[in-house]
Design a protein around this motif. Structure first.
Motif, PDB file in Angstrom:
ATOM      1  N   TYR A   1     -64.536   8.759 -16.227  1.00 15.61           N
ATOM      2  CA  TYR A   1     -63.939   9.864 -16.744  1.00 15.61           C
ATOM      3  C   TYR A   1     -65.584  11.284 -15.948  1.00 15.61           C
ATOM      4  CZ  TYR A   1     -59.911   8.832 -19.614  1.00 15.61           C
ATOM      5  OH  TYR A   1     -59.318   8.149 -19.873  1.00 15.61           O
TER       6      TYR A   1
ATOM      7  N   ASN B   1     -59.226  17.618 -30.910  1.00 15.44           N
ATOM      8  CA  ASN B   1     -58.481  17.315 -29.641  1.00 15.44           C
ATOM      9  C   ASN B   1     -58.845  18.930 -28.445  1.00 15.44           C
ATOM     10  OD1 ASN B   1     -56.666  16.597 -30.992  1.00 15.44           O
ATOM     11  ND2 ASN B   1     -55.922  18.219 -32.476  1.00 15.44           N
ATOM     12  N   ASP B   2     -59.682  19.699 -28.579  1.00 18.97           N
ATOM     13  CA  ASP B   2     -59.914  20.347 -27.801  1.00 18.97           C
ATOM     14  C   ASP B   2     -61.144  19.121 -26.536  1.00 18.97           C
ATOM     15  OD1 ASP B   2     -58.667  22.564 -28.471  1.00 18.97           O
ATOM     16  OD2 ASP B   2     -60.477  23.688 -29.398  1.00 18.97           O
TER      17      ASP B   2
ATOM     18  N   VAL C   1     -60.629  16.111 -26.666  1.00 20.75           N
ATOM     19  CA  VAL C   1     -60.372  15.220 -25.443  1.00 20.75           C
ATOM     20  C   VAL C   1     -59.718  15.492 -24.577  1.00 20.75           C
ATOM     21  CG1 VAL C   1     -58.733  13.560 -26.039  1.00 20.75           C
ATOM     22  CG2 VAL C   1     -59.627  13.690 -28.036  1.00 20.75           C
ATOM     23  N   SER C   2     -58.882  17.019 -24.568  1.00 22.02           N
ATOM     24  CA  SER C   2     -58.591  17.860 -23.613  1.00 22.02           C
ATOM     25  C   SER C   2     -59.436  17.955 -22.110  1.00 22.02           C
ATOM     26  CB  SER C   2     -58.126  18.680 -24.062  1.00 22.02           C
ATOM     27  OG  SER C   2     -56.669  18.720 -24.532  1.00 22.02           O
ATOM     28  N   SER C   3     -61.037  18.315 -23.016  1.00 19.96           N
ATOM     29  CA  SER C   3     -61.788  18.530 -22.229  1.00 19.96           C
ATOM     30  C   SER C   3     -62.567  17.093 -21.198  1.00 19.96           C
ATOM     31  CB  SER C   3     -62.779  19.347 -22.745  1.00 19.96           C
ATOM     32  OG  SER C   3     -63.748  19.655 -21.271  1.00 19.96           O
TER      33      SER C   3
ATOM     34  N   ARG D   1     -60.137  14.885 -19.688  1.00 14.92           N
ATOM     35  CA  ARG D   1     -59.398  14.172 -19.591  1.00 14.92           C
ATOM     36  C   ARG D   1     -58.944  14.786 -18.803  1.00 14.92           C
ATOM     37  NH1 ARG D   1     -55.313  12.217 -24.400  1.00 14.92           N
ATOM     38  NH2 ARG D   1     -56.463   9.883 -24.775  1.00 14.92           N
ATOM     39  N   SER D   2     -59.714  16.559 -18.674  1.00 13.67           N
ATOM     40  CA  SER D   2     -59.313  17.584 -17.673  1.00 13.67           C
ATOM     41  C   SER D   2     -60.194  17.217 -16.107  1.00 13.67           C
ATOM     42  CB  SER D   2     -59.218  18.471 -18.118  1.00 13.67           C
ATOM     43  OG  SER D   2     -61.140  18.974 -17.984  1.00 13.67           O
TER      44      SER D   2
END
Length: 139
Positions: A58, A130-131, A133-135, A137-138
């Motif tokens: 990533y 969770n934030d 992980v979202s970051s 993956r973005s």
């Protein structure tokens, strides 16, 4: 000079037991990411600042910062040291400057930089993770 509840020898022993790798916060983040199937390297010694977690797929790095050691402003876990200020305040300030340089260098190299603060894990670990992980993956 402010009072220290420990004698210098005991204070030295306490401080020597503080680790910079594999901290509790770091272990929480690593376990969470691993459970979700993320694969990563630890303590990227070839990257500026030696990030705690390197997610090459990533192109993202994660630093897990202790609020005291990295002078997290407006945080209940950070306060200026009361004793031996001539030593501790410049030391913490060097950490902050080193962090800024590492973030700048990593960003210039095209890496996304995430910082997870100790207090965020204490307050709402699940939400912060969770934030994160979202970051990741973005990217």
């Amino acid at each position: 000079m402010p009072y220290d509840m420990f004698d210098p020898q005991k204070r030295s022993e306490i401080m020597s037991n503080i680790r910079s790798k594999n901290t509790k916060g770091e272990m929480i983040v690593r376990k969470y990411l691993h459970q979700l199937g993320f694969r990563f390297r630890l303590h990227g010694s070839k990257l500026p600042g030696k990030p705690d977690i390197v997610l090459s797929k990533y192109k993202c790095v994660v630093f897990v910062h202790g609020c005291f050691w990295h002078a997290h402003q407006d945080c209940k876990y950070y306060r200026d040291p009361k004793t031996n200020q001539e030593y501790w305040i410049p030391k913490i300030q060097r950490n902050v400057e080193r962090d800024k340089k590492a973030i700048y260098d990593l960003t210039a190299m095209g890496w996304k930089v995430e910082i997870v603060w100790e207090c965020e894990l204490k307050k709402d670990a699940e939400g912060r993770l969770n934030d994160l992980v979202s970051s990741i993956r973005s990217v």
